[in-house]
Design a protein around this motif. Structure first.
Motif: not given
Length: 376
Positions: A4-16, A82-88, A91-95
């Motif tokens: 499971i990937i936890v992310i703020n948005t699926l916007g246009s940034g490099g991280a996304e 999930p076996d892996i919970i991956h956040s970036l 905000e997503s990291n804190i939550i």
């Protein structure tokens, strides 16, 4: 393996973009299930690309702050197991950290993707420094209070930034971001006569990206040297500094030289038609746009930030200037524009650097190996 990937948005940034490329890679594996949990919709970005690829996305559709989002995430995690919970992203990291108080199964991976608490941010007059400090302390507190977090840092400099803040010890791995090879590399601009020197920048219109420094450099070159044959293309979604950028263009009569395109889907094609990539950021985590410029065989002008020097890999691999110093940037533009040999040398360096360090398949395999090692 269930991820499971936890992310703020699926916007246009490099991280996304980087996380989506990893998700595509994992989705193609028969023994891996991958889903996104997205905390809000973003009209401009890569939501449609993800869903059209067949990767499931679970959206937080309600209203509410950290408490409501944490409660929702806990419900999703209990259901998905999930076996892996991956956040970036912060905000997503804190939550995700807060959710560990109520759901502690699975391995937690958190990506560190920028130098968020750089002193350079004090120069941003649109930033409330008091709110910024409160957010910083909350980020630090949740990180220090959450056990068994494994950190993925996208550069050594980003790790150096967070290590003392989060008290990171041996629970980390540094893996760079990656990008696809540019499919238009050998096409270039063969139709138009090359009468202008074209600079290009790709990034959201925010303080961090320093695009106003580029505009000031163009004004300086016109006033001091009479250069009006320099064209600048700005690619990237609108942001807090869009009005500042537009106002400066109008007040300094740069309309003939500057094109502001906003978010576009053909960045790779536009890059190969440019003469140089310009990246005068105030702070970065890695600079995914810089990798795209490398893959487009472009000479690069960028800020002399430690993280960008790490990515470039050599003092002679790009033309560096201090962030915000438009005169130094302008002189570098002039030097590059007048020296064809230097242009070719820097362009060749960029492409070689990309091929040796930042090809997406290599990076994705390293990320998968990291997951497997955590589960073992």
């Amino acid at each position: 393996m269930k991820v499971i990937i936890v992310i703020n948005t699926l916007g246009s940034g490099g991280a996304e973009r980087s996380m989506v490329e990893l998700a595509k890679f994992l989705h193609a594996k028969n023994n891996i299930s991958i889903k996104f949990v997205c905390l809000e919709h973003r009209k401009i970005g890569i939501e449609k690309e993800v869903t059209s690829f067949g990767i499931p996305v679970i959206f937080f559709e309600k209203s509410g702050g950290y408490f409501a989002k944490t409660k929702y995430l806990v419900e999703v995690l209990k259901q998905e197991a999930p076996d892996i919970i991956h956040s970036l992203l912060t905000e997503s990291n804190i939550i995700t950290r807060l959710s560990r108080k109520f759901y502690s199964k699975g391995k937690l991976v958190q990506s560190l993707v920028n130098t968020a608490y750089s002193e350079e941010r004090k120069k941003d007059n649109k930033l409330s420094w008091q709110k910024f400090q409160l957010a910083k302390q909350f980020d630090i507190w949740t990180a220090r209070c959450t056990p068994n977090v494994f950190y993925h840092s996208i550069t050594k400099e980003v790790l150096k930034h967070y290590k003392p803040l989060f008290k990171i010890r041996e629970n980390y791995k540094v893996i760079y971001r990656g990008r696809d090879e540019n499919p238009f590399l050998n096409i270039g601009d063969q139709e138009e006569e090359h009468t202008r020197f074209t600079l290009i920048n790709s990034g959201r219109q925010e303080f961090a990206k320093g695009q106003i420094t580029i505009l000031k450099a163009l004004s300086y070159l016109r006033e001091k040297y009479g250069y009006t044959n320099i064209k600048f293309q700005l690619l990237g979604r609108q942001g807090a500094y869009s009005d500042v950028i537009q106002q400066y263009i109008v007040e300094n009569k740069l309309e003939e030289q500057v094109e502001v395109h906003g978010f576009v889907n053909d960045v790779q094609r536009r890059l190969v038609k440019a003469d140089a990539f310009i990246f005068p950021s105030y702070y970065e985590g890695l600079g995914g746009a810089l990798l795209e410029a490398f893959s487009a065989h472009l000479p690069c002008l960028c800020s002399d930030l430690p993280v960008l020097k790490e990515v470039v890999g050599s003092e002679k691999g790009a033309m560096f200037s201090p962030p915000g110093d438009f005169k130094a940037l302008a002189e570098n533009i002039k030097l590059l524009m007048e020296n064809k040999k230097l242009q070719l040398e820097l362009a060749d360096y960029s492409l070689n650097r990309f091929q040796s360090k930042f090809k997406i398949d290599k990076i994705n395999n390293e990320m998968l190996k990291m997951y497997v090692e955590l589960l073992d």
